[in-house]
Enzyme design. Structure first.
Site, PDB file in Angstrom:
ATOM      1  N   CYS A  86      -3.530   1.707   9.710  1.00  0.00           N
ATOM      2  CA  CYS A  86      -4.550   0.750  10.136  1.00  0.00           C
ATOM      3  C   CYS A  86      -4.560   0.516  11.645  1.00  0.00           C
ATOM      4  CB  CYS A  86      -4.373  -0.574   9.394  1.00  0.00           C
ATOM      5  SG  CYS A  86      -2.700  -1.227   9.427  1.00  0.00           S
TER       6      CYS A  86
ATOM      7  N   PRO B 240       0.818  -1.209   0.000  1.00  0.00           N
ATOM      8  CA  PRO B 240       0.000   0.000   0.000  1.00  0.00           C
ATOM      9  C   PRO B 240       0.851   1.258   0.000  1.00  0.00           C
ATOM     10  CG  PRO B 240       0.192  -0.821   2.236  1.00  0.00           C
ATOM     11  CD  PRO B 240       0.976  -1.783   1.359  1.00  0.00           C
ATOM     12  N   TRP B 241       0.192   2.414  -0.070  1.00  0.00           N
ATOM     13  CA  TRP B 241       0.901   3.683  -0.196  1.00  0.00           C
ATOM     14  C   TRP B 241       1.221   4.333   1.145  1.00  0.00           C
ATOM     15  CZ3 TRP B 241      -2.045   6.985   2.477  1.00  0.00           C
ATOM     16  CH2 TRP B 241      -3.425   6.770   2.515  1.00  0.00           C
ATOM     17  N   ASN B 242       0.540   3.949   2.236  1.00  0.00           N
ATOM     18  CA  ASN B 242       0.663   4.737   3.464  1.00  0.00           C
ATOM     19  C   ASN B 242       1.986   4.529   4.201  1.00  0.00           C
ATOM     20  OD1 ASN B 242      -0.298   2.132   4.041  1.00  0.00           O
ATOM     21  ND2 ASN B 242      -1.183   2.777   5.972  1.00  0.00           N
TER      22      ASN B 242
ATOM     23  N   PHE C  23     -10.157   6.025   8.012  1.00  0.00           N
ATOM     24  CA  PHE C  23      -8.807   6.232   7.493  1.00  0.00           C
ATOM     25  C   PHE C  23      -8.498   7.712   7.329  1.00  0.00           C
ATOM     26  CE2 PHE C  23      -5.177   4.379   4.965  1.00  0.00           C
ATOM     27  CZ  PHE C  23      -4.836   3.456   5.928  1.00  0.00           C
TER      28      PHE C  23
ATOM     29  N   GLY D 121      -3.960   0.319 -13.167  1.00  0.00           N
ATOM     30  CA  GLY D 121      -5.331   0.118 -12.708  1.00  0.00           C
ATOM     31  C   GLY D 121      -5.355  -0.976 -11.662  1.00  0.00           C
TER      32      GLY D 121
ATOM     33  N   GLY E 232      -3.764  -3.836   3.287  1.00  0.00           N
ATOM     34  CA  GLY E 232      -4.689  -2.866   2.726  1.00  0.00           C
ATOM     35  C   GLY E 232      -6.088  -3.042   3.279  1.00  0.00           C
TER      36      GLY E 232
ATOM     37  N   ALA F 120       2.385   0.327  -4.719  1.00  0.00           N
ATOM     38  CA  ALA F 120       1.250   1.231  -4.909  1.00  0.00           C
ATOM     39  C   ALA F 120       1.611   2.292  -5.941  1.00  0.00           C
ATOM     40  CB  ALA F 120       0.882   1.892  -3.587  1.00  0.00           C
TER      41      ALA F 120
ATOM     42  N   GLU G   3      -2.850  -8.428   6.149  1.00  0.00           N
ATOM     43  CA  GLU G   3      -3.107  -7.470   7.227  1.00  0.00           C
ATOM     44  C   GLU G   3      -4.047  -6.424   6.667  1.00  0.00           C
ATOM     45  OE1 GLU G   3      -0.238  -6.083  10.321  1.00  0.00           O
ATOM     46  OE2 GLU G   3      -0.740  -4.132   9.449  1.00  0.00           O
TER      47      GLU G   3
END
Length: 479
Positions: A282, A147-149, A384, A206, A226, A174, A248
């Protein structure tokens, strides 16, 4: 402008004019480009990873794997400042958060370098002349969907144990943080002891690349971090090929404030861990469940602490909370605040910036709301963002019931001076991680993972190897 290409079989691959771009969430200006992935490139990366794994040289050399991880940690250390700067630019988080993320990556690599040399089996004698050994072997080809976070940390916490176990890997970064991944792959490419094709990386286009990884028969394990909805979709897609899943997923972390809690210690930490990465984590605190005897005091102090949060650019040292990842996330949260005003009470209203240097960014100041109905959508759904709900419980039993009232079970914390209460609550909370008088204390040595809709398996720690290892039973009989 920077450009992140694919890395397959030890070579950088470009798609010519087929590329996407990343934006700085602080002002929505372009940061860099990335070559777009495809089904064909994904298949190529998987084929390479399968071929290298089947050759057997990587999976049978634990000392080589350990040295690769140590060398990787050194390469990351050399470029840690550059890497932190790119994390800030592409994710919008604070410079301090980005530096902590990079240091966590380095620690994780060194931790699993040690474990790579300590993967051992066992043996037993069933009867006279009947010996059985149990060996631990690499599971095969692993797909890591990042993911990007926390694009560096959440890559390494899967990649390091996968490599330590002897697996080969295909990474899908990501798109929002493609150039963070580029630097991570460049550091890995600089490790001379890593055989070509052990690690490959294909950028997204995409959802094409992620979907292909989920259904390809030569992918043995998927490690994904994610949203729970995406994890559920991956699970359904992977069912046809019976892949092992390490997931996760979402969280709705509650923190319980007891009647004897030290608010001078608790309030600053609750405010900090509700606004970490602008609430886009998260394990961030999203619900504060308070003993009725301390509710008003807690609500007022928490409101004041959140009001002091300085929202701003991640590269501004005066900022104590950065930007949201994009305008869509900000607008979605603003819609949630409309619902909160309608159905609850607002102790502190989140604000955007209509003018000034922050007006072009995806900024939203913290919100403290009070919705008492645990079935309400804003309590049940992962928001979020820097939106915190405070709840006044009836008594201690109600506090524990409220903590378990959502389908999530990733993280929680309790604030109390009573050891007995801490033991009772930590046992009763259905969550993979529970901290006492602290929150978000994460380390390479300590496992994390979720109950219920928050995921499957564990990452970090010794158990972090388990999802990337198979157990083989070998029976020996005398003639």
């Amino acid at each position: 402008m920077m450009q992140a290409n694919h890395w397959i079989n030890g070579r950088w691959l470009d798609n010519g004019d087929e590329r996407g771009h990343t934006l700085n969430p602080a002002d929505n200006t372009p940061v860099g480009y990335y070559a777009l992935g495809s089904k064909a490139l994904t298949d190529q990366a998987i084929d390479v990873a399968r071929s290298v794994f089947e050759a057997g040289q990587w999976s049978t050399k634990p000392r080589v794997r350990a040295q690769v991880l140590l060398d990787y940690a050194d390469r990351l250390t050399e470029r840690q400042n550059e890497l932190a700067d790119i994390i800030v630019q592409e994710s919008g988080k604070l410079q301090s958060e980005a530096r902590g993320e990079v240091l966590g990556c380095i620690s994780e690599c060194r931790y699993y370098a040690g474990l790579a040399r300590t993967i051992m089996g066992r043996s037993t004698e069933l009867d006279t002349g009947q010996w059985v050994s149990f060996t631990r072997e690499a599971a095969g080809v692993v797909a890591i969907i990042v993911p990007w976070n926390a694009p560096a940390t959440l890559l390494i916490r899967s990649l390091a144990p996968a490599l330590a176990a002897g697996c080969t890997v295909v990474v899908k970064p990501a798109p929002q943080t493609a150039n963070v991944n580029r630097i991570m792959m460049e550091c890995l490419a600089a490790v001379t002891g890593l055989p070509a094709g052990v690690v490959n990386s294909v950028n997204e286009n995409g959802i094409e690349v992620g979907q292909r990884l989920s259904v390809h028969p030569d992918v043995d394990v998927i490690s994904f971090t994610g949203a729970s909805s995406t994890g559920s979709a991956i699970m359904a897609s992977a069912a046809g090929t019976l892949k092992r899943l390490s997931l996760e997923l979402g969280g709705k972390a509650p923190t319980l404030v007891a009647s004897d809690a030290n608010l001078d210690i608790a309030i600053p930490q609750i405010a900090r861990h509700a606004t970490i990465i602008a609430g886009q984590m998260c394990t961030a605190i999203t619900r504060v469940i308070v003993d009725p005897s301390r509710f008003e005091e807690t609500a007022e102090k928490l409101r004041d602490a959140l009001a002091e949060v300085r929202t701003g650019r991640g590269d501004d040292r005066q900022s104590t909370m950065g930007a949201l990842i994009d305008a869509r996330s900000r607008d979605r949260l603003l819609g949630s605040l409309d619902i909160a005003r309608r159905d609850g009470e607002i102790w502190l209203q989140g604000q955007t910036f209509e003018s000034g240097p922050l007006a072009k960014g995806n900024f939203l100041t913290p919100t403290l709301m009070q919705i008492q109905d645990v079935k309400h959508e804003l309590i049940q759904e992962e928001l979020f963002g820097p939106v915190l709900n405070i709840e006044c419980a009836d008594d201690e039993a109600d506090m524990l019931a409220r903590a378990n009232a959502t389908r999530y079970g990733l993280a929680a914390s309790v604030w109390t001076e009573s050891v007995r209460r801490a033991q009772h609550w930590t046992r009763g909370i259905r969550s993979g991680s529970v901290w006492v008088n602290a929150h978000n204390r994460l380390a390479a040595e300590t496992e994390t993972g979720g109950f219920r809709h928050s995921g499957l398996g564990r990452l970090h720690g010794m158990q972090g190897l388990d999802d990337f290892l198979e157990t083989k039973t070998v029976y020996f009989a005398e003639d």
